[in-house]
Write an enzyme that holds these catalytic residues in place. Structure first.
Site, short mmCIF file in Angstrom:
data_model
loop_
_atom_site.label_atom_id
_atom_site.label_comp_id
_atom_site.label_asym_id
_atom_site.label_seq_id
_atom_site.Cartn_x
_atom_site.Cartn_y
_atom_site.Cartn_z
CB SER A 119 -0.91 0.05 1.29
OG SER A 119 -0.18 -0.16 2.58
CD GLN A 121 3.17 1.38 4.35
OE1 GLN A 121 3.81 0.98 5.18
NE2 GLN A 121 2.68 0.24 3.52
CG HIS A 123 5.68 4.17 8.64
ND1 HIS A 123 4.83 3.47 8.54
CD2 HIS A 123 6.63 3.97 7.79
CE1 HIS A 123 5.09 2.42 7.74
NE2 HIS A 123 6.16 2.82 7.18
CE LYS A 146 6.86 -0.40 10.25
NZ LYS A 146 5.64 -0.69 9.30
CD GLU A 148 9.66 1.45 6.57
OE1 GLU A 148 9.09 0.71 7.54
OE2 GLU A 148 9.04 1.14 5.38
CG HIS A 272 7.08 4.39 2.06
ND1 HIS A 272 6.76 5.23 3.00
CD2 HIS A 272 6.93 3.31 2.35
CE1 HIS A 272 6.34 4.36 4.37
NE2 HIS A 272 6.65 3.24 3.68
NE ARG A 291 -1.90 -0.80 5.21
CZ ARG A 291 -2.14 -1.12 6.52
NH1 ARG A 291 -2.76 -0.50 7.14
NH2 ARG A 291 -1.09 -2.27 6.88
CE LYS A 297 -3.71 -5.48 5.36
NZ LYS A 297 -2.46 -5.64 6.07
#
Length: 430
Positions: A119, A121, A123, A146, A148, A272, A291, A297
């Site tokens: 998806s 999304q 964070h 989050k 990453e 991203h 998302r 979802k």
């Protein structure tokens, strides 16, 4: 006992977007380290992620003896707590790590094998994560941010960050289907407000309008004699998620194809989507995702529109740091601008069959991505591990001195180690 390296039993996640069977790096790793898995890799089943860490959704396990001298599996965090109580110290995590992160494991380490796009999304940052967790604990299941990093191990496609503003404006003017999906879009002088307006209008547009416009876009691009890479990307996303507004984000976000060894960092609020390929991923120990598209979802449009950074231009690629004393072919370190983690890479060949690992003052998790190797524990020689191979995952306590040795000169060895970012041990940060 505090500096003994222990093997970990790790869990795979079988999300629908993962690669099937042994086409998946995740499945290959499972087959490599667990004999009980070698005959049950199902080529009709997807293997999307391998989780290494102590996140409650899929904690890694340590096999050890209990008080009755019987073998049992316990969660990594429980193992650390037990060993630190036995040693009456915080030496396994490290005192500075516990002071900074408490008793939660500071990062989550993963391998991803992606067949269809994840998806679109972003964070949340730490403050927003706490708010969302408090308000919607069934959706946002922990109070952590989050950030990453993703290190490509195969060619790796992704959308990341907003394109330069002039590119986005050009696409809106020249892609009629996108233009028709943005009714009442006003040109604003403020770049952030203009991008926010585009995102909000698209995500709140009538679903039938989006569906029809995407269908016309697909029909038009399918007839092109010489489609561009971007045209092919749009068609691929449409084939996977027909009618999903996220397909239009290919014109709004930067399209990247990372080569193996290249990495990108995703800070809070950066939109991203991973599209295809395999990667090593490390992040703060969170599963918080907001998302926008390319997903069945929940799409939390209002939260997403408010939280994005709306910065434009080249996304955050991470240039690896090389150790001057070791060839860059044999050692790389990926150091993002966060405290929780960094990722180190070691590569052993017949020309360089031994390497000494960087000493970390925090806990680490090592993954043998390929090859046969011995881990020589110079802090506790009696705990050397001599028969490690593809898929081996190990927990390494803080302040453990390690050396790696190639076991078969004909098979190169690749090792990734996730550890706490070394910058937190700088005296200025104590």
């Amino acid at each position: 006992m505090s500096q003994i390296i222990v093997p970990l039993k790790c869990t795979s996640q079988n999300y629908e977007w993962g690669k099937f069977g042994t086409n998946s790096t995740v499945a290959q790793l499972l087959k490599g380290y667990a004999k009980e898995c070698s005959n049950i890799i199902d080529d009709n089943k997807t293997y999307a992620e391998l989780w290494m860490g102590s996140h409650p959704s899929a904690p890694s396990k340590v096999v050890c003896n209990n008080s009755q001298n019987q073998q049992e599996e316990i969660n990594l965090n429980d193992y650390i707590e037990r060993e630190q109580k036995l040693n009456h110290s915080s030496c396994i995590r490290g005192e500075i790590v516990e002071k900074r992160f408490g008793k939660d494991f500071p990062f989550l380490f993963k391998v991803l094998s992606i067949r269809t796009a994840l998806s679109i999304q972003a964070h949340p940052d730490s403050q927003l994560a706490q708010v969302l967790f408090k308000k919607f604990p069934n959706i946002y299941k922990d109070p952590y941010h989050k950030p990453e990093i993703a290190v490509a191990t195969t060619p790796f496609e992704a959308l990341c960050g907003f394109r330069p503003l002039n590119e986005i404006q050009n696409f809106i003017e020249t892609i009629p289907e996108l233009n028709r999906s943005l009714p009442n879009l006003n040109k604003l002088d403020d770049c952030k407000e203009y991008l926010k307006s585009i995102v909000t209008i698209l995500l709140k547009a009538d679903s039938e309008l989006i569906k029809n416009n995407l269908h016309h876009l697909k029909e038009r691009l399918s007839k092109l004699d010489n489609p561009s890479d971007l045209d092919r990307l749009v068609l691929k996303l449409y084939s996977q998620y027909p009618g999903d507004v996220g397909v239009f984000f290919a014109y709004i976000l930067n399209y990247l194809i990372l080569k193996p060894g290249q990495a990108m960092f995703l800070a809070a609020g950066e939109p991203h989507a991973y599209i295809s390929g395999d990667c090593i991923e490390c992040m703060a120990p969170s599963d918080n995702v907001v998302r926008a598209g390319l997903t069945p979802k929940l799409k939390d449009v209002d939260t997403l529109a408010e939280m994005l950074t709306y910065s434009t231009g080249k996304p955050g690629l991470v240039d690896p740091i090389t150790n001057p004393s070791i060839s860059s072919e044999n050692y790389l370190s990926y150091v993002p601008p966060v405290d929780e983690f960094q990722v180190d890479y070691y590569h052993l060949t017949s020309k360089c069959p031994k390497l000494k690992a960087n000493l970390s003052k925090g806990p680490s998790i090592a993954l043998v991505l390929s090859g046969k190797v011995s881990f020589e524990n110079q802090s506790k020689p009696q705990s050397n591990l001599s028969d490690l191979h593809t898929g081996s995952v190990l927990f390494i306590p803080s302040n453990t001195e390690l050396q790696f040795s190639q076991n078969d000169s004909n098979i190169p060895v690749s090792i990734f180690i996730a550890t706490v970012n070394n910058k937190i041990f700088n005296k200025n940060n104590l």
